[in-house]
Design a protein around this motif. Structure first.
Motif, PDB file in Angstrom:
ATOM      1  N   ARG A  26       6.735  -3.237   6.408  1.00  0.00           N
ATOM      2  CA  ARG A  26       7.568  -2.740   5.343  1.00  0.00           C
ATOM      3  C   ARG A  26       6.643  -3.234   3.956  1.00  0.00           C
ATOM      4  O   ARG A  26       6.992  -2.270   3.146  1.00  0.00           O
ATOM      5  CB  ARG A  26       9.001  -3.306   5.527  1.00  0.00           C
ATOM      6  CG  ARG A  26       9.937  -2.671   6.586  1.00  0.00           C
ATOM      7  CD  ARG A  26      11.397  -3.093   6.075  1.00  0.00           C
ATOM      8  NE  ARG A  26      11.570  -4.464   6.307  1.00  0.00           N
ATOM      9  CZ  ARG A  26      11.933  -5.114   7.584  1.00  0.00           C
ATOM     10  NH1 ARG A  26      12.043  -4.341   8.621  1.00  0.00           N
ATOM     11  NH2 ARG A  26      12.146  -6.459   7.585  1.00  0.00           N
ATOM     12  N   ALA A  27       6.380  -4.510   4.027  1.00  0.00           N
ATOM     13  CA  ALA A  27       5.680  -4.652   2.630  1.00  0.00           C
ATOM     14  C   ALA A  27       4.599  -3.760   2.487  1.00  0.00           C
ATOM     15  O   ALA A  27       4.391  -3.377   1.343  1.00  0.00           O
ATOM     16  CB  ALA A  27       4.962  -6.143   2.998  1.00  0.00           C
ATOM     17  N   ILE A  28       3.884  -3.178   3.423  1.00  0.00           N
ATOM     18  CA  ILE A  28       2.830  -2.288   3.104  1.00  0.00           C
ATOM     19  C   ILE A  28       3.332  -1.070   2.602  1.00  0.00           C
ATOM     20  O   ILE A  28       2.790  -0.322   1.762  1.00  0.00           O
ATOM     21  CB  ILE A  28       2.055  -2.310   4.621  1.00  0.00           C
ATOM     22  CG1 ILE A  28       1.134  -3.394   4.935  1.00  0.00           C
ATOM     23  CG2 ILE A  28       0.811  -0.791   4.384  1.00  0.00           C
ATOM     24  CD1 ILE A  28       0.334  -3.427   6.137  1.00  0.00           C
ATOM     25  N   VAL A  29       4.410  -0.595   3.296  1.00  0.00           N
ATOM     26  CA  VAL A  29       4.951   0.868   3.022  1.00  0.00           C
ATOM     27  C   VAL A  29       5.517   0.790   1.524  1.00  0.00           C
ATOM     28  O   VAL A  29       5.439   1.646   0.550  1.00  0.00           O
ATOM     29  CB  VAL A  29       6.108   1.060   3.873  1.00  0.00           C
ATOM     30  CG1 VAL A  29       7.059   2.449   3.485  1.00  0.00           C
ATOM     31  CG2 VAL A  29       5.472   1.322   5.450  1.00  0.00           C
ATOM     32  N   TYR A  30       6.054  -0.458   1.146  1.00  0.00           N
ATOM     33  CA  TYR A  30       6.699  -0.663   0.008  1.00  0.00           C
ATOM     34  C   TYR A  30       5.774  -0.725  -1.354  1.00  0.00           C
ATOM     35  O   TYR A  30       5.979   0.136  -2.309  1.00  0.00           O
ATOM     36  CB  TYR A  30       7.464  -2.072  -0.021  1.00  0.00           C
ATOM     37  CG  TYR A  30       8.052  -2.400  -1.401  1.00  0.00           C
ATOM     38  CD1 TYR A  30       9.224  -1.635  -1.897  1.00  0.00           C
ATOM     39  CD2 TYR A  30       7.578  -3.360  -2.429  1.00  0.00           C
ATOM     40  CE1 TYR A  30       9.755  -2.059  -3.070  1.00  0.00           C
ATOM     41  CE2 TYR A  30       8.129  -3.450  -3.339  1.00  0.00           C
ATOM     42  CZ  TYR A  30       9.401  -2.872  -3.763  1.00  0.00           C
ATOM     43  OH  TYR A  30       9.794  -3.389  -5.110  1.00  0.00           O
ATOM     44  N   LEU A  31       4.441  -1.394  -0.668  1.00  0.00           N
ATOM     45  CA  LEU A  31       3.410  -1.138  -2.184  1.00  0.00           C
ATOM     46  C   LEU A  31       3.241   0.276  -2.134  1.00  0.00           C
ATOM     47  O   LEU A  31       2.933   0.689  -3.430  1.00  0.00           O
ATOM     48  CB  LEU A  31       2.308  -2.137  -1.391  1.00  0.00           C
ATOM     49  CG  LEU A  31       2.529  -3.562  -1.671  1.00  0.00           C
ATOM     50  CD1 LEU A  31       1.355  -4.523  -0.918  1.00  0.00           C
ATOM     51  CD2 LEU A  31       2.842  -3.939  -3.053  1.00  0.00           C
ATOM     52  N   GLN A  32       2.858   0.816  -1.005  1.00  0.00           N
ATOM     53  CA  GLN A  32       2.555   2.445  -1.278  1.00  0.00           C
ATOM     54  C   GLN A  32       3.602   3.149  -2.099  1.00  0.00           C
ATOM     55  O   GLN A  32       3.388   3.793  -3.003  1.00  0.00           O
ATOM     56  CB  GLN A  32       2.325   3.182   0.218  1.00  0.00           C
ATOM     57  CG  GLN A  32       1.137   2.395   0.951  1.00  0.00           C
ATOM     58  CD  GLN A  32       1.069   3.072   2.238  1.00  0.00           C
ATOM     59  OE1 GLN A  32       2.053   3.857   2.608  1.00  0.00           O
ATOM     60  NE2 GLN A  32       0.017   2.824   3.048  1.00  0.00           N
ATOM     61  N   CYS A  33       4.772   2.971  -1.891  1.00  0.00           N
ATOM     62  CA  CYS A  33       5.778   3.601  -2.378  1.00  0.00           C
ATOM     63  C   CYS A  33       5.828   3.428  -3.928  1.00  0.00           C
ATOM     64  O   CYS A  33       6.352   3.819  -4.787  1.00  0.00           O
ATOM     65  CB  CYS A  33       7.427   3.106  -1.839  1.00  0.00           C
ATOM     66  SG  CYS A  33       7.495   3.772  -0.266  1.00  0.00           S
ATOM     67  N   CYS A  34       5.554   1.945  -4.482  1.00  0.00           N
ATOM     68  CA  CYS A  34       5.545   1.408  -5.773  1.00  0.00           C
ATOM     69  C   CYS A  34       4.544   2.174  -6.399  1.00  0.00           C
ATOM     70  O   CYS A  34       4.527   2.629  -7.538  1.00  0.00           O
ATOM     71  CB  CYS A  34       5.472  -0.037  -5.773  1.00  0.00           C
ATOM     72  SG  CYS A  34       6.938  -0.756  -5.189  1.00  0.00           S
ATOM     73  N   ILE A  35       3.215   2.220  -5.751  1.00  0.00           N
ATOM     74  CA  ILE A  35       2.334   2.981  -6.358  1.00  0.00           C
ATOM     75  C   ILE A  35       2.553   4.453  -6.722  1.00  0.00           C
ATOM     76  O   ILE A  35       2.396   5.105  -7.825  1.00  0.00           O
ATOM     77  CB  ILE A  35       0.857   2.657  -5.655  1.00  0.00           C
ATOM     78  CG1 ILE A  35       0.571   1.167  -5.729  1.00  0.00           C
ATOM     79  CG2 ILE A  35      -0.113   3.591  -6.103  1.00  0.00           C
ATOM     80  CD1 ILE A  35      -0.519   0.891  -4.721  1.00  0.00           C
ATOM     81  N   ARG A  36       2.957   4.923  -5.729  1.00  0.00           N
ATOM     82  CA  ARG A  36       3.484   6.440  -5.938  1.00  0.00           C
ATOM     83  C   ARG A  36       4.662   6.761  -6.897  1.00  0.00           C
ATOM     84  O   ARG A  36       4.452   7.679  -7.633  1.00  0.00           O
ATOM     85  CB  ARG A  36       3.888   7.181  -4.487  1.00  0.00           C
ATOM     86  CG  ARG A  36       2.603   7.016  -3.602  1.00  0.00           C
ATOM     87  CD  ARG A  36       3.370   7.351  -2.109  1.00  0.00           C
ATOM     88  NE  ARG A  36       2.273   7.563  -1.130  1.00  0.00           N
ATOM     89  CZ  ARG A  36       2.429   7.374   0.194  1.00  0.00           C
ATOM     90  NH1 ARG A  36       3.600   7.563   0.508  1.00  0.00           N
ATOM     91  NH2 ARG A  36       1.159   7.697   1.140  1.00  0.00           N
ATOM     92  N   ARG A  37       5.441   5.685  -6.877  1.00  0.00           N
ATOM     93  CA  ARG A  37       6.712   6.054  -7.990  1.00  0.00           C
ATOM     94  C   ARG A  37       5.980   5.819  -9.483  1.00  0.00           C
ATOM     95  O   ARG A  37       6.579   6.520 -10.325  1.00  0.00           O
ATOM     96  CB  ARG A  37       7.653   4.641  -7.557  1.00  0.00           C
ATOM     97  CG  ARG A  37       8.629   5.018  -8.750  1.00  0.00           C
ATOM     98  CD  ARG A  37       9.749   3.893  -8.224  1.00  0.00           C
ATOM     99  NE  ARG A  37       9.281   2.468  -8.212  1.00  0.00           N
ATOM    100  CZ  ARG A  37       9.805   1.575  -7.434  1.00  0.00           C
ATOM    101  NH1 ARG A  37      10.337   1.835  -6.521  1.00  0.00           N
ATOM    102  NH2 ARG A  37       9.283   0.385  -7.428  1.00  0.00           N
ATOM    103  N   MET A  38       5.234   4.848  -9.583  1.00  0.00           N
ATOM    104  CA  MET A  38       4.512   4.781 -10.910  1.00  0.00           C
ATOM    105  C   MET A  38       3.871   5.925 -11.313  1.00  0.00           C
ATOM    106  O   MET A  38       4.005   6.564 -12.565  1.00  0.00           O
ATOM    107  CB  MET A  38       3.561   3.363 -10.836  1.00  0.00           C
ATOM    108  CG  MET A  38       2.854   3.175 -12.253  1.00  0.00           C
ATOM    109  SD  MET A  38       1.802   1.767 -12.193  1.00  0.00           S
ATOM    110  CE  MET A  38       0.463   2.295 -11.032  1.00  0.00           C
TER     111      MET A  38
END
Length: 1835
Positions: A896-908
């Protein structure tokens, strides 16, 4: 005066003094106060119970001795009457109240009192003295209009003309009452209505004498700012035609003491202040004057300025008046020099030398200036001012005098000089006004001081009151005489009337041993004094005369009982003023003046004849003789010794002799208050003057007889209500007699005359009371009946309503009872079943609850046991799976931490992209792009939303499948769990397997949880994305909506602005058009008025010529009289024929021998020439205005013009075409010249002969010069005319106008053939060249006009382009480009249309020019062929007659009449001068004379005879003028020739060849157009003649309608019985009852119908008939309204109804004649609104608002005048309150209008003659034999 007991004797006092009767009681403040009886009076009562107007109750005690009752008050309908004698109760309070109501409420300053006009000074300028008021009163009877000074003047003027008897107008009153102004207005009236008999402007001189006499004889007093300090009697002389020819003035008793003394707030004579105010002017520098404050003679009053008066401006008026009266500048300079010397003399300071002598300090500046101005030495004047000469029998002594006597001598000298100047001016004014011809009659205007009484009364007041005693005696005798004449005329028994006779008072003053006689005797005594004279008066009269009294506290005064009041006179100064002496040596010094002024010589030329009264008395004083009139040079010296009192008595006797020889008219001026407040009435001051001026004496004399007088018809109309049906007989006189005998028992109270009934005072009021009571009883009875009917009707309606209500109420109550019973039964039944249901339900609930409780308890216990077992099992299972779950949980956290980092980058990254998109969306360009392609973007977004929705659906399906698979797995797990439960025992044994299974189960649960979280995350993302997209779409839609709204707003604003601009331009266009039309109408009116003035001068010139002709000796046999109708019109003179010129020259030769007044003729000719020039300039100005108007119309109709280049190209093309046409014409001319050369060579044989060469040289030179300028053509033409006259002298039988006759001369004169032929060719050449020159000039003028219009259009186009450019710059770029393209397309389209239109016009012009060229070529060819045929050598003399038929060779020309030259006079005589319009109008076609004249003119044009055309037109115009002058008062004749003149004018237009007129013709009529002559200028002459005839027609109609209008529209009762006749006074008006011979409304309608039918029979144009009818209705409305505004008796509610009915009848007449749209109804709008104003309510503010909005055609002064004049006819009407009138004035204050009260009845609307073509074919006209025109031949 009438007393209370006099009125009570007419009928019982108990009948009059009843409750609610109103009486007058004395009051200290208001003189008389009104009160009302609260209790009936009974005989013997000593008090009256009264209530005042303020509500206070009082008791009025009667006199114990006389028992006189108070004066009764007149009924309200009699208050405010024009004539005081119309009042029923004639006494002092009634007179005072009537004057007060008229003055303060109605703002009326004039009131009749029998034969006296009472004028109250308003202290305000009123607009009632203009020329319109003068015209309104001119010719009217004195009683037909409201009281006015003009009515008195008109009565005097009319009686002078009717009775051939001199008249006098006696104006009297106190100082400040307005005597001078009244006399001035009377003289102005005479000057206006009579005019002058000569050209010397005598009437202007008479009026110019007023400012001079006011300047030298008027001064400011405490009572009046312009008080006359002398009396004057002006005789205005008239000739036998009653036109002013001169005047003469006599003056009386100048107040000389004012020259040296003025009281506070008073001034010296105006002339001194005028000189001081003008001292800065160059011509007055030598007088060394300054401000009036520095001179002792002008600063004693300490108020040298009069508010509102500019003394410098008044000085200019005085100088102008001096010049107008013939006093030259040198004499004026001398006058002003003497007057300035008087001012300086008053400042000479005299000091005491000792007690018996005095001295003037040396070098006194003012005395030096005085001596310089008078031309005397300083030493002589200073010496004799302080010394006097004493003469004895042996020696002469010079004695010094004290300072006081020296000052008195100085003042006496100043007064003496001023009196001499005053008399000199009066003498020169009389010389200037003296008549040059014999005086036939005169009207005298006496402006003399009224009765005066002050605190201190001296010699002046004594003389003034003495004069008033004489005038009052003459007045009493005249009133008594008129009363006696009236009674004798009506055959009434005459009884002696006791009136006051003041002869004893006059005897006391003027008889032997009277006051004046004793005064003169005392003046002759050497030591006479005022005290000794007083003692003589006491001794002579104190015991013998009751009118003479001695004051108790004084021995130097006496009292005389005058007719008006007692006056106490102080004796001090009587002797000195009566002697009027001055030092003789001072006069000798003035006589020795070195100035070369004739004025000084004339002033003191008679001083040597003046001696002191005693001859050789000590003191050697010289007495000043004040002359009231010019003293004859041959008079004896005894006359010069008379005292002032003696002279005044003699002049007064002459005045009374003059007045007794004339018919007097009386004007009594009243001063309403002493504070000079406008329209403020002080009863005390007024009643004092009424007693003094004799008004109350007139009332007393009238009241003593029969003051109230009625005609039988008026009495019957007024008191018809008091008669029964059986009392009404056919004989009105017998009816009135019978009724009066019943109504009034005492027959002494009335008398029956021949035409009138005479009543005693109070009888009319009694009859009015009976009438009012009868009407009141009738009203009460009508009210009683109507109220009974209304109440009974209301009762029956209520009864029926009550029964109906009862019926419905009882039914409603029964139904309610039944309903209640039914509801009660139903309620009991419901209660029974409901209670049963509740109890059963409660039992069942309890049973079910017990069972449920048992079930729940047992279940709970079983579950508790099961839960314990289950918890043990689960604890073991959980321990197994927790360990596995913890390991998996760590792995999942990492994932989940890995997926969350990916989501934050894509959201930015997504946020950055979104921010960039938002920035782009907010930018202007993006909005514009979105706005441009918004629909595509919305569709793309919609598609993207659809795709995203599709993806969402796929994701949802995936989630559903996962859930399904998860559910399947869950089911499987449940099955496994069930299996595990089944093998629980087995599971217990195999713990590891169970643990693994638990771990697997935990894993699956975790996966399920993870799947649910992922599903929730996807759903949340989808929801968020959908919300964001929906929000974005909403924002985009919102932005799109805003953009659309903004676009719509911009479009709406552009549309509104364009609409506003269009409306503004349209409004400006309409206003400009209206302004142009009004300017055009004004110019037409000015032009037509100038034509009228020109016609009047023509007639005046003709009359003078006739008078000159009659004044010369008898003419010789064969003398022919000059035609008096010869026109002096400039345009006619231009077209006078050679024949007419020769005729005039021959007549002039005959008139040379007459004794003509050359200067007068030259003056008239000069005046006529000036008027002709002014007329031509006005005509040009009118044409320019019309052209500007037409150009403006064309410019406004065409919004866009073509470009300048295209127009210039078109104009250049047009010029080229014209040049080519001109070259062709020149070529044809050269060819014709060559043909003439050839023909001349063949005819004359010798081409080189001298006559032939001379003529050919003239031909060549004239052709060359004609190409340069037109003037030389005229010179050549005059040479040819002289040659023609020479040839005509050789052969008198032949005429030079026809080429055929010249051909005969060719054969008779063998050597002149070539000359004749050359002359004919030259004449034709000149004619063609002249036409060509005129055509070129017209083309040049047209070209200039076109270029001007083009320049104007270019300027307008430039301005419009600039405006459009400025508007476009304010738009957005896209809209700007679109607007520019649209404008350019519109402009190009308009230009194309304009170019096409111009091209069509160019084609038409080219075709027309080619057609004219063909016609000219054809004419030239025919003339050339004719000449060749005429001069062929082989032709016989007899054959030369045959070419006469050449003009008749073409059979296509018809509709012409041929006549011989010698028959022209016969044609004019039979067709115009001797034609009877009645026969032509009835039996023949309309306009037949015009058609005949035009057909004759067509033939003259056809044969190309310009002389014949000119003579025919000139003779026609002159003959029409002659017949109009001869029979101008005959409406039928004037209408007939107006119709024919217009028809002749229309024919000239219709057949002129102009396209604008030809488009109305048939092809045959176009063939009949004139081909050789352009008669446009003659059309203008005929138009002017038609205007003159139209104005003559209007005057003729006005003279016929004028006597009918007032009688028919106002006085006659069209609706019988609506209005009642009010009581009238001595000034009787015309009865409103139609007697025999009285005009009615039917008379007016019949006359209008007669006018209309006559004009229709004569074939008058319909548009012209409409203009005539409009003018007729304007005259009717204006005259009616003017009389309404000047007649108080016509302003009532009933009269308003009569007027509206009469107007409706006039409108009905318009409908019958189909003339409602001619504008005639609008001219009656002021009269209609005045009638409505008489009928509307006039109480509240709403009524005032309604009146202001309704009366928009009436001026404010007219509205206020009608409201002030509104008079109730019956007691049921109410007067208009002063508050309401002020409200109206306040609301109408902002109106912009002229202050003129009356409408101008002399206005004539400008007439126009619209073109009216005739459909009648000329060839079909037949000439009847009755016209005696057999010499005319149809062609």
């Amino acid at each position: 005066m009438e007393k209370g007991h006099d009125s009570s004797t007419s009928m019982a006092a108990s009948e009059l003094y009843t409750k609610f009767a109103r009486v007058w009681i004395p009051d200290a403040d208001e003189v008389w106060k009104s009160a009302e009886l609260t209790k009936n009076y009974k005989h013997g009562d000593s008090t009256l119970h009264l209530t005042l107007e303020d509500g206070m109750d009082i008791e009025h005690k009667l006199d114990d001795k006389t028992k006189n009752l108070p004066h009764l008050r007149n009924p309200d309908i009699l208050v405010g009457e024009n004539d005081l004698t119309a009042l029923s109760y004639l006494h002092e309070p009634a007179v005072l109240h009537n004057l007060k109501v008229r003055f303060t409420d109605s703002k009326l300053i004039y009131t009749y009192c029998g034969i006296v006009l009472v004028a109250i000074n308003p202290y305000e300028n009123l607009p009632i003295y203009g020329s319109d008021i003068i015209n309104a009163y001119s010719g009217q009877n004195m009683g037909d209009m409201d009281p006015h000074i003009f009515a008195v003047a008109e009565e005097a003027y009319k009686q002078m003309a009717r009775d051939e008897r001199n008249q006098s107008i006696i104006v009297s009153g106190e100082s400040g009452a307005g005597k001078t102004v009244s006399a001035k207005y009377a003289m102005r009236y005479f000057a206006t209505v009579s005019g002058a008999a000569t050209e010397a402007n005598v009437e202007e001189k008479v009026l110019a004498s007023n400012p001079i006499m006011e300047a030298i004889g008027n001064a400011k007093t405490t009572r009046n700012d312009n008080s006359s300090r002398f009396g004057k009697y002006i005789e205005i002389g008239f000739d036998k035609h009653f036109r002013i020819i001169g005047a003469n003035m006599r003056t009386y008793l100048l107040e000389k003491s004012r020259v040296v003394f003025q009281a506070d707030e008073e001034r010296n004579y105006h002339i001194f202040y005028q000189l001081c105010a003008s001292s800065h002017l160059p011509e007055f520098k030598n007088l060394k004057l300054g401000s009036a404050d520095v001179f002792h003679c002008t600063n004693q009053g300490r108020n040298p300025v009069i508010d509102g008066v500019d003394d410098a401006k008044e000085m200019c008026t005085t100088q102008h008046a001096f010049s107008l009266l013939g006093i030259n500048e040198l004499n004026q300079k001398g006058l002003f020099q003497v007057l300035a010397a008087i001012l300086h003399l008053g400042n000479v300071e005299i000091k005491d030398r000792d007690s018996d002598s005095s001295i003037i300090p040396p070098n006194n500046r003012h005395l030096m200036v005085f001596c310089e101005l008078m031309g005397v030495t300083y030493q002589d004047m200073s010496h004799w001012l302080c010394h006097k000469k004493l003469k004895t029998a042996q020696e002469t002594y010079i004695k010094p005098i004290p300072r006081l006597q020296a000052s008195n001598a100085r003042d006496a000298l100043a007064k003496h000089i001023y009196a001499k100047v005053f008399n000199w001016i009066v003498d020169h004014v009389n010389k200037s006004l003296r008549a040059t011809v014999k005086q036939h009659s005169f009207i005298g205007v006496l402006d003399i001081y009224g009765f005066e009484t002050f605190e201190i009364n001296s010699f002046e007041q004594f003389c003034i009151n003495y004069a008033n005693e004489k005038l009052q005696q003459q007045f009493n005798m005249h009133v008594f005489k008129l009363e006696q004449e009236e009674y004798l005329k009506e055959q009434i028994p005459w009884t002696l009337i006791d009136f006051y006779d003041n002869q004893p008072c006059i005897n006391l003053i003027e008889a032997k041993m009277g006051v004046l006689d004793l005064l003169d005797e005392e003046c002759k005594m050497p030591k006479g004094s005022d005290d000794s004279w007083a003692q003589k008066l006491y001794n002579t009269h104190l015991k013998t005369c009751s009118l003479f009294e001695k004051p108790r506290m004084s021995n130097k005064a006496f009292i005389i009982q005058h007719f008006a009041d007692k006056v106490q006179y102080q004796c001090d100064g009587f002797l000195e003023k009566n002697k009027d002496t001055v030092n003789e040596e001072q006069i000798n010094v003035l006589k020795a003046s070195k100035l070369k002024l004739d004025l000084l010589v004339e002033l003191f030329q008679d001083e040597e004849k003046v001696t002191s009264p005693t001859g050789t008395a000590p003191g050697g004083r010289t007495r000043l003789s004040v002359k009231p009139k010019e003293i004859r040079s041959g008079a004896s010296s005894k006359e010069h010794k008379k005292t002032v009192g003696c002279q005044f008595r003699n002049s007064l006797a002459m005045l009374m002799e003059t007045l007794n020889a004339t018919t007097p008219h009386y004007v009594r001026c009243i001063k309403p208050n002493d504070l000079k407040f406008p329209f403020t009435f002080d009863p005390k001051r007024a009643v004092q003057q009424l007693r003094a001026c004799g008004v109350l004496e007139t009332i007393r004399i009238s009241a003593a007889g029969f003051p109230s007088r009625w005609t039988y018809q008026e009495f019957f109309s007024r008191y018809r209500v008091l008669m029964k049906q059986k009392d009404v007989l056919s004989d009105r006189r017998l009816t009135c007699r019978n009724v009066l005998e019943k109504l009034v028992q005492d027959q002494d109270k009335y008398q029956f005359g021949k035409t009138k009934i005479f009543f005693r005072a109070g009888q009319v009021a009694y009859l009015e009371k009976l009438r009012a009571d009868k009407l009141r009883k009738a009203c009460v009875r009508i009210q009683k009946t109507i109220r009974c009917w209304l109440v009974r009707k209301k009762y029956l309606r209520k009864k029926h309503a009550a029964i109906t209500i009862q019926r419905y109420t009882r039914g409603h109550q029964a139904r309610c009872l039944v309903k209640y019973m039914r509801r009660t039964l139903a309620a009991i039944t419901i209660q029974k079943f409901q209670r049963m249901c509740v109890q059963r339900k409660l039992y069942l609930q309890k049973q079910a609850a017990a069972l449920v409780m048992q079930t729940i308890l047992r279940a709970y216990m079983a579950r508790q046991k099961y839960q314990g077992l289950l918890r043990n099992h689960k604890a073991v299972f959980i321990q197994k799976h927790v360990r596995g779950w913890l390991a998996r949980q760590r792995y999942k956290r990492s994932l989940r931490a890995i997926v969350y980092l990916q989501c934050c980058i894509r959201r930015m990254k997504a946020k950055k992209e979104l921010k960039k998109l938002k920035i782009e969306a907010r930018s202007v360009e993006h909005f514009k792009k979105l706005n441009v392609g918004m629909e595509n973007k919305i569709m793309q977004l919609q598609r993207k939303l659809d795709e995203q929705a599709k993806d969402n659906r796929v994701t949802s399906e995936r989630l559903n499948s996962l859930e399904t698979s998860h559910a399947v797995e869950s089911e499987k797990l449940k099955v496994e769990v069930s299996k595990l439960k089944g093998i629980e025992e087995e599971a217990k044994n195999n713990a590891n397997r169970v643990t693994s299974l638990l771990e697997e189960l935990e894993r699956l649960r975790k996966e399920l949880t993870t799947t649910q979280k992922e599903k929730k995350t996807i759903e949340d993302w989808a929801t968020k994305y959908r919300d964001e997209m929906e929000k974005m779409v909403a924002e985009l839609k919102q932005q799109n909506g805003l953009l659309k709204t903004e676009k719509d707003d911009l479009n709406r604003m552009i549309k509104e602005q364009s609409q506003q601009m269009t409306e503004k331009m349209t409004r400006a266009l309409v206003e400009e058009t209206q302004q142009l039309e009004s300017d055009l109408n004004e110019e037409r009116s000015r032009y037509q008025n100038l034509l009228t003035e020109h016609l009047r001068l023509e007639e005046r010139y003709d009359d003078l010529k006739e008078e000159i002709t009659l004044s010369v000796s008898v003419p010789k046999p064969g003398h022919r009289r000059t035609d008096s109708t010869h026109s002096s019109n400039g345009s006619e003179c231009t077209y006078n024929s050679e024949f007419a010129e020769s005729e005039e020259s021959s007549r002039h030769g005959e008139d040379v021998t007459r004794g003509m007044d050359t200067s007068l003729t030259l003056k008239l000719q000069k005046r006529v020439t000036e008027l002709e020039q002014e007329k031509s300039s006005l005509r040009n100005e009118l044409e320019n205005k019309e052209e500007q108007f037409q150009r403006a119309r064309v410019r406004d109709d065409e919004e866009h013009k073509k470009s300048r280049g295209a127009e210039l190209e078109y104009e250049s093309l047009k010029r080229q075409e014209l040049d080519s046409e001109n070259k062709k014409l020149k070529h044809d001319l050269t060819a014709m010249r060559q043909s003439l050369l050839g023909n001349a060579g063949a005819g004359a044989g010798a081409p080189g002969s001298p006559p032939y060469k001379v003529l050919m040289d003239q031909l060549n030179s004239s052709c060359e010069e004609l190409e340069v300028r037109k003037e030389e053509v005229l010179i050549l033409r005059s040479q040819l005319v002289s040659q023609k006259e020479a040839m005509q002298h050789k052969d008198e039988k032949e005429t030079m106008t026809e080429p055929v006759h010249y051909a005969e001369d060719v054969h008779k004169m063998k050597d002149s053939g070539a000359i004749t032929q050359a002359y004919l060719g030259l004449k034709e050449t000149n004619r063609l060249l002249e036409g060509q020159m005129q055509q070129q000039r017209r083309s040049y003028d047209n070209e200039v006009e076109v270029l001007r219009g083009e320049l104007q259009s270019v300027k307008e186009e430039n301005n419009r382009q600039q405006q459009l450019l400025a508007q476009n710059l304010q738009l957005p770029p896209e809209a700007r480009i679109e607007a520019s393209l649209q404008h350019e397309i519109t402009r190009l389209t308009n230009e194309n249309l304009d170019l096409m239109e111009q091209l069509e016009k160019q084609d038409k012009t080219i075709r027309k020019l080619k057609k004219q060229l063909k016609v000219f070529s054809k004419k030239i060819g025919e003339m050339g062929a004719g000449h060749v045929e005429t001069i062929s050598p082989g032709q016989m003399v007899e054959e030369t007659v045959r070419p006469v038929n050449i003009p008749r060779r073409e059979k296509d020309f018809q509709g012409m009449l041929e006549y011989k030259k010698e028959d022209e006079l016969k044609l004019v005589k039979n067709l115009i001068l001797e034609l009877k319009p009645r026969g032509v109008a009835v039996n023949l076609i309309p306009g037949l004379p015009a058609y005949i004249l035009f057909m004759c003119l067509r033939h003259a044009d056809y044969v190309n005879d310009d002389q014949k055309v000119r003579t025919l037109l000139t003779s026609t115009i002159n003959s029409i003028k002659k017949i109009l002058k001869k029979r101008g008062d005959d409406f039928e004749t004037v209408s007939f020739w107006l119709s024919n003149t217009c028809r002749f004018l229309h024919c000239l237009k219709q057949y002129s060849g102009d396209e604008s007129f030809m488009k109305h013709n048939t092809p045959k009529q176009n063939d009949h157009c004139l081909s050789n002559f352009d008669l446009a200028e003659y059309r203008q002459v005929l138009s002017d003649l038609a205007i003159q005839i139209y104005q003559q027609l209007i005057k003729c109609m006005e003279s016929i309608l004028q006597p009918m209008i007032v009688s028919g529209m106002l006085e006659h009762e069209t609706i019988q019985g609506v209005s009642g006749v009010k009581p009238t006074g001595l000034r009787k008006r015309t009865s409103s009852i139609a007697d025999e011979g009285t005009y009615t409304l039917e008379s007016i309608l019949r006359q209008l119908s007669a006018f209309h039918s006559t004009m229709c029979q004569h074939g008058t144009d319909p548009e012209l008939i409409k203009q005539v009818v409009k003018q007729q209705f304007y005259i009717i409305g204006a005259v009616t309204l003017n009389n309404l505004l000047l007649r108080k008796d016509m302003c009532s509610w009933s009269k308003g109804m009569q007027i509206r009915y009469n107007v409706s009848q006039l409108e009905e007449w318009l409908r019958d004649k189909s003339l409602m749209l001619c504008g005639a109804k609008e001219t009656l709008e002021p009269l209609i609104q005045a009638a409505q104003l008489l009928q509307v309510k006039k109480k509240t503010d709403e009524d005032a608002e309604a009146i202001c909005s309704m009366c928009n055609s009436l001026s404010t002064s007219q509205i206020v005048k009608v409201l002030n004049l509104y008079t109730p006819v019956n007691e049921f009407e109410e007067r208009v309150s002063v508050t309401f009138i002020r409200t109206i004035q306040t609301r109408l204050r902002d109106r912009c209008e002229t202050p003129q009260l009356l409408m101008d009845t002399k206005i004539i609307y400008p007439v126009t003659f619209p073109f009216n073509p005739s459909s009648l074919a000329l060839e079909t006209i037949q000439i009847p034999g009755s016209l005696n025109l057999a010499f005319l031949t149809r062609v």
